[in-house]
Design a protein around this motif. Sequence first.
Motif, short mmCIF file in Angstrom:
data_model
loop_
_atom_site.label_atom_id
_atom_site.label_comp_id
_atom_site.label_asym_id
_atom_site.label_seq_id
_atom_site.Cartn_x
_atom_site.Cartn_y
_atom_site.Cartn_z
N ASN A 75 -5.78 3.03 -9.17
CA ASN A 75 -5.37 4.01 -8.18
C ASN A 75 -5.51 5.44 -8.72
O ASN A 75 -5.10 5.74 -9.86
N ASN A 76 -6.11 6.33 -7.89
CA ASN A 76 -6.32 7.73 -8.27
C ASN A 76 -7.16 7.89 -9.54
O ASN A 76 -6.91 8.80 -10.35
N ILE A 123 -11.81 3.76 -8.54
CA ILE A 123 -11.24 3.16 -7.33
C ILE A 123 -12.32 2.86 -6.29
O ILE A 123 -12.21 1.89 -5.54
N LEU A 158 -6.39 -2.42 -7.10
CA LEU A 158 -6.15 -1.12 -6.47
C LEU A 158 -5.06 -0.36 -7.21
O LEU A 158 -5.15 0.86 -7.40
N TYR A 159 -4.02 -1.08 -7.60
CA TYR A 159 -2.91 -0.44 -8.31
C TYR A 159 -3.34 0.08 -9.68
O TYR A 159 -3.01 1.21 -10.07
N ILE A 197 -0.94 3.80 -2.88
CA ILE A 197 -2.38 3.66 -3.07
C ILE A 197 -3.08 4.75 -2.26
O ILE A 197 -2.77 4.98 -1.10
N ASN A 198 -4.04 5.43 -2.89
CA ASN A 198 -4.65 6.61 -2.26
C ASN A 198 -6.16 6.57 -2.43
O ASN A 198 -6.75 7.40 -3.11
N VAL A 199 -6.78 5.58 -1.81
CA VAL A 199 -8.22 5.35 -1.96
C VAL A 199 -9.04 6.51 -1.41
O VAL A 199 -9.96 7.02 -2.06
N TYR A 202 0.83 -1.21 0.00
CA TYR A 202 0.00 0.00 0.00
C TYR A 202 0.86 1.26 0.00
O TYR A 202 0.60 2.23 -0.71
#
Length: 244
Positions: free
Chosen positions: A178-179, A183, A174-175, A98-100, A93
Amino acid sequence: MEIICKNCHQIYKGHYCNNCGQSAETHKINLHFLWHDIQHGLFHFDKGILYSVKQLFTRPGDSIRDFIEGKRVRHFKPLSLVVILATLYGLLYHYFRINVIHATSTDPKVDYLKFNEWMATHFSWVTIATIPIFTLGTYICFRNQGYNFIEYFILNTFKASQKLCAHIVTFPLLYIFNNTPHIQKVTILIYTIDLVLIFWTNIQFFNKISKTKAFFLSLLSHIIFLVCFITLLVIIFILKATFN
């Protein structure tokens, strides 16, 4: 042939000391010893992480119940398993940034980037800290099933490891997203998987009651967790705002 135990100096015959359980065969600590220890401590299929993970995704409730009832020799220790998996996930993470929360939130009053980074670097501790809250819900809803609070803590510790394995497997999603606006859909998917695993494990674990009853008690237990967790977060934010 009599052997003097190198650990407790007991004189015994056989392959293991009958006083402390030390093996008669002790090897020099070198690279071979380290590799052997890694293989058998972490990756040995019949005893270790792989065995525990396999059980958590083939017969989760049954295997956890077996562990609680005493069949423990093949399993990796539940708290150690959580720490290892949570640390690995936290590193992923953090490394891949990762910036959920930031991707789906625009509230200027909250520094989501800072909060997201703190969660990533303290992920293993946060995961362990939530286990007692999960356990409280389980204990309240399933208190008449013959298990004590600590046994329910072990149940939820294994479920935390199960959830972390699912998160590691789905991490590429997630990758990839991401952003991006997608997401949020990924996090909803992962949360849905978490719920399915919780219900599946509980229904199998509590085999003395009907599947329907186990399902609805699991749902109630999760609601109790959410209420307690959100309440705790609100209290923390209020205290932080008060003292700042």
